[in-house]
Design an enzyme around this catalytic site. Sequence first.
Site, PDB file in Angstrom:
ATOM      1  N   GLY A  46       0.855  -1.176   0.000  1.00  0.00           N
ATOM      2  CA  GLY A  46       0.000   0.000   0.000  1.00  0.00           C
ATOM      3  C   GLY A  46       0.893   1.228   0.000  1.00  0.00           C
ATOM      4  O   GLY A  46       2.015   1.189   0.519  1.00  0.00           O
ATOM      5  N   GLN A  51       3.078  10.042   0.845  1.00  0.00           N
ATOM      6  CA  GLN A  51       4.347   9.330   1.032  1.00  0.00           C
ATOM      7  C   GLN A  51       5.328   9.572  -0.123  1.00  0.00           C
ATOM      8  O   GLN A  51       6.504   9.245  -0.006  1.00  0.00           O
ATOM      9  CB  GLN A  51       4.110   7.823   1.192  1.00  0.00           C
ATOM     10  CG  GLN A  51       3.391   7.464   2.494  1.00  0.00           C
ATOM     11  CD  GLN A  51       3.208   5.967   2.625  1.00  0.00           C
ATOM     12  OE1 GLN A  51       2.255   5.417   2.100  1.00  0.00           O
ATOM     13  NE2 GLN A  51       4.132   5.299   3.302  1.00  0.00           N
ATOM     14  N   CYS A  93       5.213   0.412   7.802  1.00  0.00           N
ATOM     15  CA  CYS A  93       4.943   1.540   6.905  1.00  0.00           C
ATOM     16  C   CYS A  93       6.211   1.859   6.124  1.00  0.00           C
ATOM     17  O   CYS A  93       7.291   1.941   6.716  1.00  0.00           O
ATOM     18  CB  CYS A  93       4.509   2.750   7.729  1.00  0.00           C
ATOM     19  SG  CYS A  93       4.162   4.199   6.730  1.00  0.00           S
ATOM     20  N   LEU A  94       6.083   2.060   4.826  1.00  0.00           N
ATOM     21  CA  LEU A  94       7.260   2.372   4.005  1.00  0.00           C
ATOM     22  C   LEU A  94       7.936   3.663   4.462  1.00  0.00           C
ATOM     23  O   LEU A  94       9.119   3.855   4.231  1.00  0.00           O
ATOM     24  CB  LEU A  94       6.868   2.490   2.531  1.00  0.00           C
ATOM     25  CG  LEU A  94       6.447   1.187   1.839  1.00  0.00           C
ATOM     26  CD1 LEU A  94       5.930   1.482   0.435  1.00  0.00           C
ATOM     27  CD2 LEU A  94       7.584   0.190   1.786  1.00  0.00           C
ATOM     28  N   HIS A 135      -5.077   2.103   7.093  1.00  0.00           N
ATOM     29  CA  HIS A 135      -3.716   2.628   7.225  1.00  0.00           C
ATOM     30  C   HIS A 135      -3.486   3.751   6.201  1.00  0.00           C
ATOM     31  O   HIS A 135      -2.972   4.825   6.544  1.00  0.00           O
ATOM     32  CB  HIS A 135      -2.716   1.479   7.024  1.00  0.00           C
ATOM     33  CG  HIS A 135      -1.279   1.871   7.088  1.00  0.00           C
ATOM     34  ND1 HIS A 135      -0.415   1.422   8.078  1.00  0.00           N
ATOM     35  CD2 HIS A 135      -0.527   2.675   6.297  1.00  0.00           C
ATOM     36  CE1 HIS A 135       0.790   1.934   7.869  1.00  0.00           C
ATOM     37  NE2 HIS A 135       0.749   2.696   6.792  1.00  0.00           N
ATOM     38  N   GLU A 136      -3.887   3.499   4.949  1.00  0.00           N
ATOM     39  CA  GLU A 136      -3.633   4.499   3.891  1.00  0.00           C
ATOM     40  C   GLU A 136      -4.514   5.736   4.066  1.00  0.00           C
ATOM     41  O   GLU A 136      -4.062   6.861   3.823  1.00  0.00           O
ATOM     42  CB  GLU A 136      -3.848   3.884   2.501  1.00  0.00           C
ATOM     43  CG  GLU A 136      -2.983   2.669   2.178  1.00  0.00           C
ATOM     44  CD  GLU A 136      -1.501   2.842   2.439  1.00  0.00           C
ATOM     45  OE1 GLU A 136      -1.005   3.987   2.471  1.00  0.00           O
ATOM     46  OE2 GLU A 136      -0.825   1.813   2.638  1.00  0.00           O
ATOM     47  N   HIS A 139      -2.955   8.026   6.386  1.00  0.00           N
ATOM     48  CA  HIS A 139      -1.899   8.834   5.767  1.00  0.00           C
ATOM     49  C   HIS A 139      -2.467  10.125   5.177  1.00  0.00           C
ATOM     50  O   HIS A 139      -1.809  11.172   5.211  1.00  0.00           O
ATOM     51  CB  HIS A 139      -1.203   8.057   4.642  1.00  0.00           C
ATOM     52  CG  HIS A 139      -0.063   7.194   5.096  1.00  0.00           C
ATOM     53  ND1 HIS A 139       1.019   7.698   5.771  1.00  0.00           N
ATOM     54  CD2 HIS A 139       0.173   5.867   4.950  1.00  0.00           C
ATOM     55  CE1 HIS A 139       1.878   6.710   6.032  1.00  0.00           C
ATOM     56  NE2 HIS A 139       1.387   5.584   5.547  1.00  0.00           N
TER      57      HIS A 139
END
Length: 183
Positions: A46, A51, A93-94, A135-136, A139
């Site tokens: 994701g 990001q 998380c990236l 989660h996204e 963000h």
Amino acid sequence: MAVRPVRIYGDPVLRQKAADVTAFDESLRGLVADLFDTMKAYRGVGLAAPQVGVAQRVFVVNVPVEGEPEQRFAIVNPVLDMRSGKLTAEEGCLSMPGIYEDVGRAAELRLRAHDPHGQAFERRVDGYLARAIQHETDHLDGVLFTDRLSPLKRQFLRRQLDELARGEVPEGYHPQSKDGETL
Ligand code: NI
């Protein structure tokens, strides 16, 4: 299409509230294509537009759903509601390389959104897809998964987070995120 650098914890764009998308044009579809390319390069499942430094309400996910051939989705202007149940599972998380913690999320919810062509849709989601979407969407509101941990857990992560904020990304990070769990 291009891989864009993923912004790391400490970058102010990750704390901004992203703006609704108003134009469903080529520029939006270019952003979506770049999000897919970047997610793949970093081996994430994701990735949200902030990001990669773009404060717009867009994200992509790549999560298998039983009975559906397509597992890649691009979501624009998501609205989540009708949450039910609670499930705790590990997330990463990236934008926070090296940090993996259990997070409680709604088990099931309704997603209303647009696709990159401006088509409105709604669906109920559960399982890992529901987790990824929560989660996204966080963000897009400037919320990171560590914000959802207990104060004690966050205390334990303080040093690691401070290191990330100082630019001390673990060596060899890109593109070595943990397969299958990094959003
Ligand atoms: Ni993330």
